[in-house]
Design an enzyme around this catalytic site. Structure first.
Site: not given
Ligand SMILES: Cc1cc2nc3c(=O)[nH]c(=O)nc-3n(C[C@H](O)[C@H](O)[C@H](O)COP(=O)(O)OP(=O)(O)OC[C@H]3O[C@@H](n4cnc5c(N)ncnc54)[C@H](O)[C@@H]3O)c2cc1C
Length: 604
Positions: A235, A255
């Site tokens: 990740h 995000r």
């Protein structure tokens, strides 16, 4: 040796989302269910899930549908997914989410009262149903509340150490109580593995202590096939500072809410390299990217929301080329949105409450005012037990697998949010088909010599006297080895070196000794976990050597491109009769024309 024995029709190992959903479904079929877990009920790794569950409900954007979700999942997995699983997952996840709501899950809401959905990497439209950034907690709470009323027997803090087989079929399991150290046998007509991931094979990971690949190793030693083990998801955004919290996840939801990635020069580097197959769906300027995160249907996603494999590699590139942050990562900034929105600080605290507290408490950073320092962390294993797409049965009759410990749906890279929906869709299916199997097959006798062998192996670390090893030291060495030699960027020579060193670590693990009693003995637990981690690490390494190309989570510096030769195969590892690990390539069955057409339509 006479051990306490419990008998069930279906035995589920694991109480995360997949295990709970499987147990609920099997109990609905009217069979007797046992559920075993290593930690306390409610503490499985699923509880840590943050960003949401992916399902094409089309509540926020009515252009979404199962077809778009299917195409996104296949593109994200770089087309080596089990396409039938990807289809079932996309078709069935909306019903599984609505069902969860009917069982009491309180999702965030749209203004008109529907389940709210957020943006996530690789998903074309806002698709993740969520509860702030604590979705896993709500999912577990709901399944647990629903499950406890269905007459499921739960055995907590119990570690399964071996699957038992008779005449080639699964007959039950043997394991021990983690607190008292007492061994017990569970006889079952069908067993569902729902044991989660294997991130603890690496030094830097977002996974909880339970992620030691037990289900992968149990299945492998019982003769089941493992598939796609080379595909590990790193990740892009894990905490990197302070060292004690290194690896803890920073949700992609940051995000999704507009967070941007910056290098040490303050430049938004994700615009530098947008993969060709995503270019038409990706914003080419900052304003368009921002509008997308705020729900403008005419805008395309910002490059920060490209797939995780790509974003992780871009971060590594910045670091390697000297544009990293002081502690070897890059910056993730959500505080910048105050330039775009009034009351941004309160908005961030409301949308990302866990992230706000995580950084405040652990790193003394106020994310509403300053950027976070982040770097890639080992997060998820796409590989796992090879299963039948519809029933989730492995190649061993009566042995089923669902959730992170099973392979297929994600191919070379998982899209965020697709795990929670995978747990619901395939947990349900595994429970349903395991119950069906249990009804159709009589109980079989358990072989006492198999039980004895499993118990002897498990208590062996207490018997070893001289020339012994500390299991923690061997585990640490293994994690360093996998991190350094079979990590984000791989080469043949380093992985061959890793294989050699894995052999040495296996010999050291065979000498691992523990002192004291079986009651409350974490050293003993570590010695047992270590065996699973070694099996999983060998499978990852051998599969990664075999795949001589780069695809998804598997990046080879010596073969940086995707190759057609590998576009149509999965890599399978299986235990040979002589006990060594065999690796083979298995062709992916051809995709039906109607599914191909969906993918083509979505590429326009
Ligand atoms: C921080 C974080 C955030 C995430 N956020 C998201 C997200 O927002 N959306 C998303 O889709 N995915 C997310 N993921 C991924 C997702 O949470 C996991 O893939 C998923 O929860 C795995 O669920 P599972 O049911 O397969 O296994 P788990 O939840 O890991 O449960 C495994 C169970 O098996 C038991 N077990 C294991 N070994 C044994 C044994 N030997 N004997 C007995 N019991 C055993 C454990 O005790 C546990 O009960 C996130 C992951 C992390 C780390």
């Amino acid at each position: 040796m006479e051990l306490e024995t419990h008998e069930y029709d279906v035995l589920v190992i694991g109480a995360g989302g997949a295990g709970l959903r499987a147990a609920i479904e099997a109990s609905a079929a009217g069979v007797k269910i046992g559920l075993i877990c290593k930690s306390l009920l409610g503490k499985a790794h699923t509880v840590m899930a943050e960003g949401g569950v992916a399902a094409a409900l089309a509540n926020v954007d009515d252009r979404d549908s199962w077809k778009v979700h299917f195409a996104d999942t296949m593109r994200g997995g770089q087309y080596v997914n089990n396409w039938r699983m990807a289809e079932l997952h996309a078709r069935e996840s909306p019903d599984r989410v609505r069902e969860l709501e009917a069982w009491g899950a309180v999702f965030d809401r749209t203004a008109d009262g529907k389940i709210l959905q957020r943006n996530f990497g690789g998903h074309r439209y806002p698709r993740l149903a969520h509860v702030g950034d604590r979705t896993g907690l709500e999912l577990i709470r709901t399944l647990q509340d629903h499950g406890v009323h269905r007459g499921i027997d739960v055995h907590m803090e119990f570690t399964v150490v071996a699957l038992l087989k008779t005449d080639g079929r699964v007959a039950g399991v043997v394991g021990y109580e983690r607190d008292r150290g007492r061994f017990k046998v569970f006889a079952a007509r069908a067993v569902v593995l729902a044991t989660g991931g294997a991130g603890r094979a690496y030094k830097i990971t977002s996974n909880s202590w339970e992620g030691t690949g037990d289900g992968h190793a149990l299945a492998y030693h019982a003769g089941a096939e493992l598939m796609d083990m080379e595909f590990i998801q790193f990740h892009p955004t894990g905490m990197i500072w302070p060292p004690s919290v290194q690896g803890i996840l920073v949700t992609e939801g940051v995000r999704g809410e507009g967070g941007i990635l910056l290098n040490s020069e303050g430049r938004r580097f994700m615009f530098d390299s947008i993969p060709e197959n995503y270019r038409h769906q990706t914003a080419d300027n900052e304003d368009e990217g921002w509008r997308y995160t705020q729900g403008d249907k005419n805008a395309r996603r910002p490059p920060e929301l490209l797939t995780r494999d790509h974003v992780a590699r871009c971060i590594m590139r910045e670091v390697r080329e000297g544009r990293g942050s002081p502690r070897g990562g890059v910056f993730l900034d959500i505080s910048w949105i105050k330039k775009r929105m009034p009351d941004a600080e309160a908005h961030i605290r409301r949308k990302l409450p866990s992230m706000y507290h995580q950084f405040k408490e652990l790193a003394d950073i106020d994310i509403t005012r300053e950027p976070m320092e982040i770097g890639p962390t080992t997060h998820y294993i796409m590989g796992g037990v090879r299963v039948d797409s519809d029933s989730q049965m492995s190649t061993v009759p009566g042995l089923f697998a669902a959730g992170e410990c099973a392979a297929g749906i994600n191919g070379a890279n998982r899209l965020g949010g697709n795990s929670l929906s995978d747990l619901l869709v395939f947990g349900k299916r595994a429970g349903e088909y395991a119950a069906q199997f249990a009804k159709q097959n009589a109980r079989i006798a358990i072989d006492p010599t198999e039980v004895q062998r499993a118990v002897d192996d498990a208590v062996n670390p207490f018997e070893r006297q001289s020339g012994t090893e500390n299991p923690y030291a061997v585990q640490t060495a293994l994690q360093e080895l996998m991190q350094n030699l079979v990590g984000i960027v791989r080469t043949e020579s380093e992985m061959q070196q890793a294989l050699g060193e894995l052999g040495t670590l296996t010999s050291r693990a065979a000498r691992a000794s523990v002192t004291g009693h079986r009651e409350y003995n974490p050293g003993w637990h570590t010695a047992i976990d270590l065996q699973n981690l070694l099996t999983v690490s060998e499978a990852i390494t051998r599969s990664a050597i075999e795949r001589k190309e780069s695809r998804g989570g598997h990046f080879r510096e010596d073969f940086p491109d995707k190759l057609q030769e590998f576009a149509t195969i999965n890599i399978v590892t299986v235990k040979s009769p002589d006990g060594t690990m065999a690796v083979r390539r298995v062709p992916i069955p051809p995709m039906p024309p109607e599914l191909k057409q969906i993918i083509e339509d979505q590429q326009k």
